[in-house]
Design a protein around this motif. Sequence first.
Motif, short mmCIF file in Angstrom:
data_model
loop_
_atom_site.label_atom_id
_atom_site.label_comp_id
_atom_site.label_asym_id
_atom_site.label_seq_id
_atom_site.Cartn_x
_atom_site.Cartn_y
_atom_site.Cartn_z
N PHE A 185 74.52 17.46 34.31
CA PHE A 185 73.85 18.37 35.25
C PHE A 185 74.83 19.41 35.80
O PHE A 185 74.96 19.60 37.02
CB PHE A 185 73.21 17.61 36.41
CG PHE A 185 72.05 16.74 36.01
CD1 PHE A 185 71.01 17.25 35.24
CD2 PHE A 185 71.98 15.42 36.40
CE1 PHE A 185 69.93 16.45 34.87
CE2 PHE A 185 70.92 14.61 36.04
CZ PHE A 185 69.90 15.14 35.27
N SER A 186 75.54 20.06 34.92
CA SER A 186 76.48 21.09 35.36
C SER A 186 75.70 22.27 35.95
O SER A 186 74.60 22.60 35.48
CB SER A 186 77.33 21.57 34.19
OG SER A 186 76.56 22.28 33.25
N GLU A 187 76.28 22.90 36.96
CA GLU A 187 75.59 24.00 37.64
C GLU A 187 75.34 25.17 36.69
O GLU A 187 74.33 25.87 36.81
CB GLU A 187 76.41 24.45 38.85
CG GLU A 187 76.40 23.45 39.99
CD GLU A 187 74.99 23.12 40.46
OE1 GLU A 187 74.12 24.03 40.50
OE2 GLU A 187 74.73 21.94 40.77
N GLU A 188 76.24 25.36 35.73
CA GLU A 188 76.06 26.45 34.77
C GLU A 188 74.80 26.23 33.92
O GLU A 188 74.00 27.15 33.73
CB GLU A 188 77.29 26.55 33.86
CG GLU A 188 77.20 27.67 32.84
CD GLU A 188 78.42 27.72 31.93
OE1 GLU A 188 78.40 28.51 30.98
OE2 GLU A 188 79.38 26.96 32.18
N GLU A 189 74.64 25.01 33.42
CA GLU A 189 73.46 24.71 32.61
C GLU A 189 72.19 24.67 33.46
O GLU A 189 71.11 25.06 32.99
CB GLU A 189 73.65 23.38 31.89
CG GLU A 189 74.67 23.44 30.76
CD GLU A 189 74.78 22.13 30.01
OE1 GLU A 189 75.29 22.14 28.88
OE2 GLU A 189 74.37 21.08 30.56
N VAL A 190 72.32 24.22 34.70
CA VAL A 190 71.16 24.22 35.59
C VAL A 190 70.67 25.65 35.83
O VAL A 190 69.46 25.93 35.78
CB VAL A 190 71.49 23.52 36.92
CG1 VAL A 190 70.38 23.76 37.95
CG2 VAL A 190 71.69 22.03 36.71
N MET A 191 71.59 26.57 36.09
CA MET A 191 71.22 27.97 36.29
C MET A 191 70.55 28.55 35.04
O MET A 191 69.57 29.28 35.12
CB MET A 191 72.46 28.78 36.65
CG MET A 191 73.00 28.51 38.05
SD MET A 191 71.79 28.96 39.35
CE MET A 191 71.68 30.74 39.06
N GLU A 192 71.10 28.19 33.90
CA GLU A 192 70.54 28.68 32.64
C GLU A 192 69.11 28.19 32.44
O GLU A 192 68.22 28.97 32.06
CB GLU A 192 71.43 28.21 31.49
CG GLU A 192 70.97 28.66 30.12
CD GLU A 192 71.88 28.13 29.04
OE1 GLU A 192 71.44 27.20 28.30
OE2 GLU A 192 73.02 28.60 28.92
N GLN A 193 68.87 26.91 32.72
CA GLN A 193 67.53 26.34 32.53
C GLN A 193 66.55 26.81 33.60
O GLN A 193 65.34 26.87 33.36
CB GLN A 193 67.61 24.82 32.50
CG GLN A 193 68.36 24.26 31.30
CD GLN A 193 67.85 24.85 29.99
OE1 GLN A 193 66.66 24.84 29.71
NE2 GLN A 193 68.77 25.39 29.19
N LYS A 194 67.05 27.15 34.76
CA LYS A 194 66.15 27.72 35.77
C LYS A 194 65.63 29.08 35.32
O LYS A 194 64.48 29.44 35.59
CB LYS A 194 66.89 27.84 37.12
CG LYS A 194 67.05 26.49 37.81
CD LYS A 194 68.11 26.51 38.90
CE LYS A 194 67.75 27.38 40.06
NZ LYS A 194 68.71 27.24 41.19
N MET A 195 66.47 29.84 34.62
CA MET A 195 66.01 31.09 34.03
C MET A 195 64.96 30.83 32.96
O MET A 195 63.95 31.56 32.87
CB MET A 195 67.19 31.86 33.43
CG MET A 195 68.19 32.37 34.44
SD MET A 195 69.59 33.21 33.66
CE MET A 195 68.77 34.54 32.81
N VAL A 196 65.18 29.79 32.15
CA VAL A 196 64.20 29.43 31.12
C VAL A 196 62.87 29.06 31.76
O VAL A 196 61.80 29.47 31.30
CB VAL A 196 64.73 28.26 30.26
CG1 VAL A 196 63.65 27.74 29.32
CG2 VAL A 196 65.96 28.69 29.47
#
Length: 527
Positions: free
Chosen positions: A204-215
Motif C-alpha cells: 500500500f505505498s502512497e505512490e501506488e495509492v495515488m495512481e489507483q485513485k486516479m484510475v
Amino acid sequence: SCSLAMIKAPLKTLHRAGSKRILSSIQWRRLNHSFSNERRSEDAEEIISYAKSKHTRTIDKTILRSKLKQKYKTMHMPLLGIPRLKSGSELKKPETMISTLSNGLRIASEETYGQLCTVGILVNVGSRLETEENQGVTHLLEAMAFKSTVGRSHEQIMNELETLGANITTHSSREQILYCVDVLREYLEPAMSLLSDSILHPLFSEEEVMEQKMVIGYQMQEMTPDMRMKEALHLVAYKGSPLGNNHYCQQNRMEKLSGQMAKEYCDQYYTAPNMVLAGAGVDHQTFVELGEKYFSSVSKPGQHHLSKCSASEYTGGLIKMEGVSGHLREKLTRSCMAFEVGGWNDERFVPTCVLQTLLGGGDSFSAGGPGKGMYSRLYREVLNRHYWAESAEAFTSVHLESGLIGISGASSPENAGKLLNVIASHFAKLAQVPVEEVELSRAKNMLKCNVLTQLESRIVLFEDIGRQVLSYGFRETPEEVCQRIDRVSASDIQELIKTAMLKPPSIACIGDDTSQVSDYESIVRWF
C-alpha cells in the motif's frame, strides 16, 4: 501375384450386375504398402463381405485393424514424459470437497481433470461494512489488488504472472471481494505463493495509492448510465442502512483515501473465518497442503464476521438524476422499479431466480434465436408491443438478509412516464394472474440450462464454489439446484410478488430529462 487392374475389373462387373461391394481405396492402398503382392487378393476377399441387399453394405474391418495394429505398435505404447489418458469410467466423479485449517480458514475445491486450474480467495467484506470515515476503501482495495507487496514489487509480480502465463481477476461487491488466479495446473504452487503474498502482505505505498485513485476517478467518469442507475436504486431502497452505502468511491471522498486506511481495513476484516480459499481443477489434498503452507499465517479472530453486522432495513423511495451520465451521454431516459425479496438464505430465493428468467427481456436490438430469451415475457409484451421502448429487462440483486427483484428499461424522455407505467403493470399482473404452465416450464428449463452451461466454465465453477461456501458454509450440487428449480410452482411466483408488493417500490431514473416521470406518491397509488 495380381495387379490392381485385375481386381478392379471384376468389381466393375459385379457393380453392373447389381451387387454393391465397397473397398475403401485408402484402406486398399495401406494394405498394398503393408502386405506382399501374393496376399492382396486373399486379403481383399476377407475384407469385403457381400450384402444381402443392394441398398445396404457392410465391411468387416477386423483383419484390417489387426494388420494396422501390428504395423503401428508404438501408437499403443505409453510415451516417455506423457501421462496415460484415463477413460471416464476410471475417473472419480468430481465433487466439491471442503476442509478447514486450524486457524479457521475454509478450503473448498473440485477436480475438473483439465490442464488448467483456477484458484483464489473470497473475503466476507464489502462496502456495507464501510463507515463514514473510510467510505470507498473497498473500491480502493479492488484497484490495489496484485500491486507491490512487502517482498515483491509490482513489476516483479507482473513479470512472474507473465512467466506463468496466468490471468488475474479482482471483483468487489457490497458484501464480498474476490481475488482469482487462472493458471496452468503445473504452476499451481507459484500461483498460490503470488496470491498469498498479494493478499496477506500488501505494501500500500502512497505512490501506488495515488495512481489507483486516479484510475478510480477515470472509472467513475466512464461508468455507464445503467450502472449509475442501479447504484442509485440501492441508495434509495436501503436509505440509511449498510446496504445503502455507496459501493463506488465518490469524487468528494477520493482525497481522504490512503494506504494506511486500506491496511487498517484489511487488518480488521481479513481474518481466517472470514475467508474461503477456493479452487477448480485442483487435487484437493494437494490444495489443502498448499493452503496450509501459504495461508496458515492468516489471523484467527473472527469477531467481525459479516453475518454479525447490523441488518439493513428496506425503505423504498424514488430518486431522479439529471445531467450525471458522465462521459457516456445518451439521449435516452432510463428507469427501473424494484421490490424487496428475500436474501441468500430465504426459501424464496430460487422462485426469485425463476421469475427473473421468466420476465427475461433485453435490448430492442438483441440478437434473437432459440435460448436467447426472445420468448420471455418482457420481449413479447413490452419490446414487441411498444415501439418506443428501447430496452426492458428483469434483474435481481441479492444480499445476505435482503434482495431486490426489478425491471429496468430505457426510452426517449417523452415516453419515460409511459415506460414506468408499463413496468408497474407487469408487476401487478404477476400478482393478479397466475403464470401459465407452458411459460413457467420454459422459464425453469432456461434457468437450468443457464446454470449448467455456466458451470462448464472453470472460472465460474471456482466462483460458485467460493461464494456458496462463504454464504452458506456448504455447496449445493447442480443436481440439487435443478431439483429446487423444478419444484417452483405458479403459486410460488404469485405469492412471491404479492408479498413483495406489500412494501413500497424503489424507483430510480437517470437521464438529461426525467420530467415525464410521475412523483412517488402517484406511482405508489398505481398499486
